[in-house]
Design a protein around this motif. Structure first.
Motif, PDB file in Angstrom:
ATOM      1  N   GLY A 226      33.368  64.587 113.281  1.00  0.00           N
ATOM      2  CA  GLY A 226      34.595  65.334 113.186  1.00  0.00           C
ATOM      3  C   GLY A 226      34.371  66.618 112.360  1.00  0.00           C
ATOM      4  N   TYR A 227      35.635  67.490 112.139  1.00  0.00           N
ATOM      5  CA  TYR A 227      35.411  68.319 111.435  1.00  0.00           C
ATOM      6  C   TYR A 227      36.661  68.611 110.463  1.00  0.00           C
ATOM      7  CZ  TYR A 227      38.662  70.098 114.993  1.00  0.00           C
ATOM      8  OH  TYR A 227      39.957  70.343 115.690  1.00  0.00           O
ATOM      9  N   CYS A 228      36.200  69.474 109.457  1.00  0.00           N
ATOM     10  CA  CYS A 228      37.668  69.983 108.519  1.00  0.00           C
ATOM     11  C   CYS A 228      38.048  71.419 108.730  1.00  0.00           C
ATOM     12  CB  CYS A 228      37.046  69.727 106.928  1.00  0.00           C
ATOM     13  SG  CYS A 228      37.049  67.920 106.550  1.00  0.00           S
ATOM     14  N   THR A 229      39.031  71.580 108.635  1.00  0.00           N
ATOM     15  CA  THR A 229      39.781  72.950 108.656  1.00  0.00           C
ATOM     16  C   THR A 229      40.100  73.337 107.479  1.00  0.00           C
ATOM     17  OG1 THR A 229      40.474  72.553 111.044  1.00  0.00           O
ATOM     18  CG2 THR A 229      41.251  74.332 109.952  1.00  0.00           C
ATOM     19  N   VAL A 230      39.621  74.552 106.985  1.00  0.00           N
ATOM     20  CA  VAL A 230      39.924  75.042 105.523  1.00  0.00           C
ATOM     21  C   VAL A 230      41.331  75.726 105.422  1.00  0.00           C
ATOM     22  CG1 VAL A 230      39.426  76.472 103.749  1.00  0.00           C
ATOM     23  CG2 VAL A 230      37.604  75.852 105.230  1.00  0.00           C
TER      24      VAL A 230
ATOM     25  N   GLY B 198      41.820  70.962 102.913  1.00  0.00           N
ATOM     26  CA  GLY B 198      41.294  71.004 104.173  1.00  0.00           C
ATOM     27  C   GLY B 198      42.053  69.965 104.975  1.00  0.00           C
ATOM     28  N   ASP B 199      41.900  70.102 106.301  1.00  0.00           N
ATOM     29  CA  ASP B 199      42.636  69.051 107.034  1.00  0.00           C
ATOM     30  C   ASP B 199      41.425  68.576 108.186  1.00  0.00           C
ATOM     31  OD1 ASP B 199      45.166  69.565 106.578  1.00  0.00           O
ATOM     32  OD2 ASP B 199      45.488  71.204 107.897  1.00  0.00           O
ATOM     33  N   ARG B 200      41.300  67.183 107.907  1.00  0.00           N
ATOM     34  CA  ARG B 200      40.184  66.405 108.666  1.00  0.00           C
ATOM     35  C   ARG B 200      40.630  66.153 110.221  1.00  0.00           C
ATOM     36  NH1 ARG B 200      40.617  60.678 106.937  1.00  0.00           N
ATOM     37  NH2 ARG B 200      42.173  61.047 108.566  1.00  0.00           N
ATOM     38  N   THR B 201      39.848  66.196 111.069  1.00  0.00           N
ATOM     39  CA  THR B 201      40.013  65.837 112.547  1.00  0.00           C
ATOM     40  C   THR B 201      38.817  65.067 112.817  1.00  0.00           C
ATOM     41  OG1 THR B 201      41.404  67.954 112.782  1.00  0.00           O
ATOM     42  CG2 THR B 201      40.327  66.718 114.967  1.00  0.00           C
TER      43      THR B 201
END
Length: 627
Positions: free
Chosen positions: A87-91, A73-76
């Motif tokens: 923040g959030y993680c995009t799968v 996933g990509d962290r923001t």
């Protein structure tokens, strides 16, 4: 006194040990908190929020920091400090992979004094539970063969599904072709295939699409992707051949052949001047109608199916045959006043034959048996004339000798009796004759529009016709009408969407079979009694058969309700233990401050030191006193 070396070494260690007790470290502690609602299954692009923070410190001062990473996933970060991360993680799109959020950090501090050791908690971490990434990878579709006849077999394959062919959840592959759906079966790891036995008769030739849809489901999350390719359906239009002689007579038969190689339903017609008749597949026998006028005529035939139409034109000359006329008198020699019987019969190859018989000065119209009584001696002339619809004529003349004597009569001629029906030679009509003294000549006038001649002559009807045959090669003559019943059978009777339906008409009658979809569109129109079609729409379908019974036109219909295809129930699957929890934490690694001499153990070291050194000191003192 000299001490043994072991005692000296041991004594030195005991004397130095208290000095080492003065070295210390900066003790640090810490704890990471991670809040992230990670479900058991996720889809690519899905966002999962997190909040991570670290709480801790060091005895002599220090600082703590925390960071977050996403596996697959990509962290923001939306709000960030060294000790607190929002923040959030995009799968990411990793079919069959695992998604996880992990927070890592530590607390560190400087040495408390010169010679002391800096403090640190070492690495601390906490992770969420793992989530299964539900995604269908990019896969390939193939079909064999790519060029198809109207009936045959087609093998469809889907490959490249290995990452999700892992036994977790459900995995299905469905092929759509020709308006129907087929389930692909697993042939090897990541490969699925199905062999389709298809029947595409009555489908137009050209490009057709084969679409494969792969669906992966796990823990209530589903993802589908479709891939398609085109295949070519071969087909050809029907062909017409005809054997039409250049010269024909009424009642002659010529042949028209309709061939169709694909098995599609064929509808056709043949027109002869202003008349039109249906054509079927195979050999059609055409009988020249009896009411056709002599001369040149044009024949035009056409046949069509879903792939196109073929036409053929030909011409012939109709030769007229003169009428057949028979005249007989029961007596060739009579006396005045003696009655004679006259028989007239005629026939022709066309309707509209007109017949007139003149006996002396009396005239009889039509055919039949006539009676006449001569009143004047001499030669009595009996003259019969037949004229057909094309103007061809035939005349027969006979004479009867009338001798004087008998009962006598007036001198103007004779008296005629009315006609009596003959035994099938014709239907007599008109007057019994023209009275004596009339001078009307026995000529035949043209027909008027109502079918009766101006001279009172009526037409003798002759019935012939054109009958069309399909594949039987036989010409059928008109016969007495009989009651014809018709019924429609369908298989299956309760079809589901995409099924192939067979409609069969049970009857001896010839007619037109039509299939009408729920939108009112006619999708099948054929003179055959049996047809096949696919139901590709929900709703009420109509099967209609129209036929003629005598002079009446009858219609038989059958309604067909098409239902939605039932989907097989999906078996519930229990979640693996590692995905059952929404979030799971890992025990914090919190090492103690590793130093030489821990102040907390100071009493123990002192007691040990005294226990070991006092006996040695007493021993040394005792030996000195003794020396």
């Amino acid at each position: 006194m000299r001490l043994p070396y072991p005692y000296v070494f041991f004594l030195l260690c005991l004397l130095l040990f208290p000095l080492l007790q003065q070295v210390s470290c900066n003790r640090c502690w810490g704890d990471i908190s991670l809040r992230a609602s990670v479900p058991a299954a996720v889809k690519p692009g899905q966002r999962v929020d997190f909040h991570a923070e670290i709480n801790g410190g060091c005895e002599c001062g220090g600082s703590c920091s925390v960071g977050v990473s996403c596996v697959n996933g990509d962290r923001t970060y939306t709000d960030s400090s060294s000790e607190d991360k929002h923040g959030y993680c995009t799968v990411n799109d990793v079919p069959g992979g695992e998604f996880r959020i992990t927070a890592t950090g530590s607390c560190q501090g400087p040495a408390c004094g010169p010679g002391d050791i800096p403090g640190s908690t070492g690495p601390l971490s906490k992770s969420s539970g793992a989530a299964y990434i539900v995604s269908v990878p990019s896969f390939s579709v193939s079909a064999d063969p790519r060029i198809l006849p109207k009936r045959g077999s087609l093998t469809v394959r889907a490959t490249g599904l290995g990452p999700i062919d892992d036994g977790r959840g459900t995995l299905s592959a469905i092929a759509s072709f020709g308006g129907r759906s087929y389930t692909l079966q697993r042939s090897s790891q990541g490969s699925f295939e199905v062999t389709i036995d298809y029947d595409l008769r009555n489908n137009p030739a050209g490009q057709m699409e084969v679409e494969v849809t792969v669906t992966k489901s796990y823990a209530g999350v589903t993802d589908s992707k479709s891939r398609s390719l085109t295949v070519t359906l071969q087909g050809s239009r029907p062909r017409i051949n005809a054997d039409v002689p250049s010269e024909l007579r009424r009642g002659d038969i010529f042949r028209v052949f309709v061939s169709e190689e694909d098995g599609d339903d064929v509808s056709g017609s043949i027109s002869l001047d202003d008349s039109s008749f249906p054509l079927g597949r195979g050999e059609n026998l055409v009988e020249v109608p009896a009411d056709l006028k002599a001369g040149s005529h044009r024949v035009h035939a056409s046949a069509r199916d879903v792939d196109g139409e073929d036409e053929l034109s030909a011409s012939f000359h109709l030769i007229n045959q003169e009428p057949e006329l028979s005249l007989s008198v029961d007596k060739r020699e009579v006396s005045v006043g003696e009655r004679i019987t006259i028989s007239v019969s005629a026939r022709d190859d066309a309707p509209g034959l007109r017949v007139r018989t003149q006996v002396g000065e009396s005239v009889f119209d039509g055919t039949g048996i006539f009676e006449y009584t001569p009143r004047v001696p001499g030669i009595l002339e009996v003259r019969a004339l037949a004229v057909d619809s094309d103007g061809a004529s035939k005349e027969v003349v006979m004479s009867v000798e009338v001798k004087g004597g008998g009962s006598g009569g007036d001198s103007t001629g004779g008296s005629g009796g009315g006609p009596r029906p003959s035994d099938g030679s014709g239907i007599p009509s008109g007057n019994s004759g023209v009275g004596s003294g009339e001078t009307e000549t026995p000529t035949i006038a043209d027909r008027s529009s109502d079918g009766v001649t101006s001279a009172g002559i009526t037409e003798t009807e002759t019935f012939t016709g054109v009958m069309m045959g399909e594949n039987d090669g036989k010409s059928v003559k008109p016969q007495n009408p009989k009651e014809l019943n018709a019924s429609i059978e369908v298989e299956p009777e309760d079809p589901a969407l995409g099924d192939e339906v067979t409609a069969n008409v049970i009857t001896e009658a010839r007619g037109l079979l039509e299939v009408i979809d729920p939108d009112g569109k006619v999708i099948v129109s054929t003179v055959a009694h049996k047809t096949h079609f696919n139901v590709d729409k929900l709703g009420s379908w109509t099967i209609k058969f129209t036929y003629r019974e005598g002079d009446k036109l009858r219609v038989v219909t059958r309604k067909l309700a098409v239902r939605e295809r039932e989907k097989p129930p999906e078996e519930p699957r229990s979640l693996p233990a590692e995905f059952a929890e929404e979030s799971r934490s890992i025990e914090i690694f919190k090492p103690s401050c590793i130093t030489i001499g821990d102040n907390k153990n100071e009493n123990w070291f002192i007691l040990t030191y005294l226990a070991l050194t006092l006996p040695l000191l007493l021993l040394i003192a005792k030996r000195r006193v003794a020396g």
